[in-house]
Design a protein around this motif. Structure first.
Motif: not given
Length: 256
Positions: A152-161, A182-192
């Motif tokens: 599936g498509d990655p989503k924005i991380y919302s503190g799940e852990l 999730f999307m990478c929270t550093g660059c927010v441009s590729v999959r983590a």
């Protein structure tokens, strides 16, 4: 390198890959032998993160207990992105149910590791083809492992852990989502790809791609896939460590 997957080849019987990829050898008997990229704090990392009581370094190679293999793979993938594993096995071995239920790469069978863990929930997966060397009565298989990819498509991380302590053993990660969800929270441009954690406080912080995760290494080299220093990398994900602004024993808050 193709994308973020390091190239691996055999030259005159020797495995060749980029220096940043750790190599692990699992002989038929005895301890695990690991060649880890030289980096300050390797012994501390093996002791504190991988939970190895007495890691022994001999001639540039670490000699480690056999039961640490799965923990070592999880920790090394989170730290380096990929791990190269060589494993010796008997030519007469046969695949069985134990192989399919294996959570790691430490069973001995004829599939050469291609189906290890097929029926289990693991945190890593084989990348590319299996390489085989004939050693007489035994075979040596070599496989590159990386973080398992979610569907599936990655989503924005919302503190799940948020607030969870970082673990490398499968039991400690029970119930965790894959970082690649999730999307990478550093660059927010590729999959983590991997879970980043605070080395000072021991808490999970956020999912990162391999490039953002290794950006703090000294001596950036583009040909090895490292990120160059850039103001485009957002470090606000540090806040997911609940002790982000606190100091412990005079250490800097929330180390990389």
């Amino acid at each position: 390198m193709r994308g973020d997957v390091p190239e691996v080849r055999i030259v005159n019987g020797r495995l060749i890959t980029v220096p940043e990829v750790p190599m692990i050898w699992l002989p038929k008997d005895g301890q695990v032998i690991a060649k880890i990229p030289a980096r300050k704090g390797n012994r501390w990392w093996l002791h504190e993160t991988v939970r190895i009581r007495s890691p022994r370094l001999d001639d540039g190679r670490w000699h480690l207990p056999r039961n640490c293999l799965v923990r070592l793979l999880n920790a090394a993938i989170d730290r380096y992105g990929h791990v190269l594993v060589s494993r010796d096995m008997s030519k007469l071995s046969r695949c069985n149910r134990r192989c399919l239920e294996a959570a790691g790469v430490d069973c001995d069978c004829s599939c050469m590791g291609a189906y290890h863990g097929a029926d289990s929930t693991s945190w890593f997966e084989r990348v590319g083809d299996v390489m085989v060397a004939d050693l007489g009565e035994t075979k040596r298989t070599t496989m590159l492992y990386g973080a398992r990819t979610a569907d599936g498509d990655p989503k924005i991380y919302s503190g799940e852990l948020s607030g969870r302590h970082y673990h490398v053993n499968p039991a400690g990660r029970r119930g965790w989502p894959l970082a690649s969800q999730f999307m990478c929270t550093g660059c927010v441009s590729v999959r983590a790809r991997v879970w980043d954690h605070c080395h000072t406080h021991g808490f999970v912080r956020a999912p990162l791609c391999n490039t953002c995760n290794t950006r703090h290494w000294s001596g950036w080299q583009a040909q090895h896939g490292r990120a160059t220093p850039s103001s485009n990398i957002d470090t606000s994900y540090y806040r997911w460590c609940p002790l982000h602004n606190q100091r412990i024993d005079g250490e800097a808050p929330c180390s990389a």
